[in-house]
Design an enzyme around this catalytic site. Structure first.
Site, short mmCIF file in Angstrom:
data_model
loop_
_atom_site.label_atom_id
_atom_site.label_comp_id
_atom_site.label_asym_id
_atom_site.label_seq_id
_atom_site.Cartn_x
_atom_site.Cartn_y
_atom_site.Cartn_z
CB THR A 288 0.86 -3.79 6.42
OG1 THR A 288 -0.64 -3.67 5.81
CG2 THR A 288 1.43 -2.09 6.28
CG ASP A 289 -2.07 -8.11 3.30
OD1 ASP A 289 -2.63 -7.29 3.96
OD2 ASP A 289 -2.76 -7.43 2.62
CB SER B 62 2.51 -7.50 1.51
OG SER B 62 1.66 -7.76 2.45
CB THR C 298 -0.59 0.25 1.23
OG1 THR C 298 -2.06 -1.71 0.53
CG2 THR C 298 -1.71 0.88 1.60
N1 ASP Z 1 -2.74 -5.31 0.76
C1 ASP Z 1 -2.28 -4.69 1.34
C2 ASP Z 1 -0.11 -4.72 1.01
O1 ASP Z 1 0.08 -6.16 2.03
C3 ASP Z 1 -1.92 -3.80 2.39
C4 ASP Z 1 -0.54 -2.75 2.96
O2 ASP Z 1 0.61 -2.80 2.22
O3 ASP Z 1 -1.14 -2.61 4.14
O4 ASP Z 1 0.74 -5.47 0.20
#
Ligand code: ASP
Length: 324
Positions: free
Chosen positions: A86-87, A54, A12
Site C-alpha cells: 500500500t505504501d 512496495s 502486506t
Molecule cells: N509496507 C507495506 C508495503 O507497502 C505496506 C502495505 O503493503 O500495506 O509493502
C-alpha cells in the site's frame, strides 16, 4: 464466464506476522494460495510476478507490470487485479492509468493487516477487487483502487493513514463508488484523460516539498545534467518562499521542467497571489501549475510524459490539467 487475471506483486497482503509480531515477506505468497470464494462465473488466472514490499517498487517495475497487463489484454482477458503493497500503491495505479488503454477493468488492491493477523483485510480486499474487475459496470473507469469496500480512481486516491484499514481516501472528490455485499455501485463518472504509449521510463525525476524558510540549497543540489524533471509540493494555493527562487530559476534556465502542486491535502494549485514567490510569479517564470494531483502523482505524470518523449508546450499541456 469471465477470465480475470490476478497479478501479485507483494506488500502486506502477501506477508505474515511472525512470533515476535514483526511483519515479514514469505517465500510462498499466502494470497496466491488462499481459496477465493467467487460469486458468479469467474475463471481466475494467477501470475505471481513479484513478491516485493512496495518501497522496493520502481518505475521500471511499474513498466513491467504495465507490459504484462497489455499482453493479457491482447490475449483476451476480461479484467485484471493487481495486488500491491500500500505504501506506493497509488503511484503504480496511476502509472498504469496513464499508460494502459481504457478497455478492460484494471483494479489495484492491497492490505493493511498481513495474512495471519486478526482482522486481516487481504483476502477480503482481494475478493472485492475480483468482483469489481468482473463487473460489467466497471468498464471505462480507468484504473481503479479497491480497498475497504470503496472504489477509488487511481488518479486521485491517496494513502492517508499509516495503519488503519480505511487508509485510502480521495480528497476533494470522494470515491467513485462503493462495494456492498460483493456488488459495486458507482456514483460518479470518470473524465477520461490521455493515455501514453511508452516502452521505457526516464529516471531522475525528483519531488521536493516546500516548507517555511526553505532556501535554494536543495534546488542547487539537484541542478545537474542528469536531472530530467522536478515536482515541487508548494505552499497553500501554489506559492513558494522567495529564497528558493534563485535555485529554481537556474533549473529552469537549464531547461529542466518544473511542476508545482500544493502540499495541501485538498484543493488545487493556482496562480492567485502576486508577491515574491507567489503563484503568479512562479507561472511567469515557466513553472507548470498542475491541478488536483498530489506530489507523488504529479511526479508519475511528469515521468510518464517525459518517457513518452513530450517536451515544451506538449509536456506542459499534458501535466497541467489533471484530466489531460
Ligand atoms: N509496507 C507495506 C508495503 O507497502 C505496506 C502495505 O503493503 O500495506 O509493502
Amino acid at each position: 464466464m469471465k477470465t480475470i487475471l490476478a497479478i501479485h506483486t507483494g506488500g502486506t497482503i502477501s506477508m505474515s506476522q511472525n512470533s515476535e509480531g514483526e511483519v515479514v515477506p514469505n517465500a510462498t505468497n499466502p494470497i496466491a494460495q488462499k481459496q477465493v470464494i467467487l460469486k458468479g462465473k469467474i475463471n481466475l488466472v494467477t501470475d505471481e510476478m513479484f513478491n516485493l514490499p512496495s518501497p522496493h517498487v520502481t518505475p521500471e517495475i511499474m513498466l513491467k507490470i504495465m507490459k504484462r497487463i497489455k499482453k493479457a489484454i491482447a490475449d483476451g482477458v476480461d479484467g485484471v487485479v493487481v495486488t500491491h503493497g500500500t505504501d506506493t500503491l497509488e503511484e503504480t495505479a496511476y502509472f498504469l492509468d496513464l499508460t494502459l488503454p481504457n478497455t478492460v477493468p484494471i483494479v489495484v488492491t492491497g492490505a493493511m493487516r498481513s495474512s495471519n493477523e486478526i482482522g486481516s483485510d487481504g483476502l477480503y480486499n482481494f475478493t472485492s477487487a475480483i468482483s469489481v474487475a468482473a463487473a460489467d459496470e466497471s468498464y471505462g473507469k480507468g484504473v481503479l483502487v479497491v480497498m475497504n469496500d470503496e472504489i477509488h480512481t487511481a488518479r486521485y486516491v491517496t494513502k492517508t493513514h499509516t495503519t488503519n484499514v480505511a487508509t485510502f481516501r480521495t480528497p476533494t472528490f470522494g470515491p467513485i463508488g462503493v462495494i456492498s455485499k460483493d456488488r459495486p455501485y458507482y456514483f460518479q463518472k470518470l473524465i477520461t484523460g490521455e493515455v501514453c504509449n511508452i516502452d521505457q521510463v526516464v529516471d531522475h525525476v525528483y519531488l521536493l516539498k516546500a516548507y517555511s524558510g526553505m532556501e535554494s540549497t536543495l534546488f542547487e543540489a539537484i541542478d545537474n545534467p542528469d536531472t530530467n524533471g522536478l515536482v515541487i509540493e508548494g505552499l497553500g494555493a501554489g506559492n513558494l518562499p522567495p529564497q528558493t527562487l534563485p535555485g529554481i530559476q537556474k533549473i529552469l534556465d537549464d531547461d529542466i521542467p518544473i511542476v508545482l502542486v500544493s502540499r495541501c491535502y485538498n484543493g488545487v494549485a493556482q496562480e492567485i497571489y502576486d508577491y515574491e514567490g507567489g503563484g503568479i510569479q512562479l507561472k511567469k517564470m515557466g513553472i507548470t501549475l498542475c491541478q488536483g494531483l498530489n506530489g507523488q502523482k504529479a511526479r508519475i505524470k511528469l515521468l510518464v510524459g517525459l518517457s513518452a518523449g513530450k517536451k515544451g508546450d506538449e509536456l506542459t499541456k499534458f501535466v497541467k490539467d489533471a484530466v489531460s
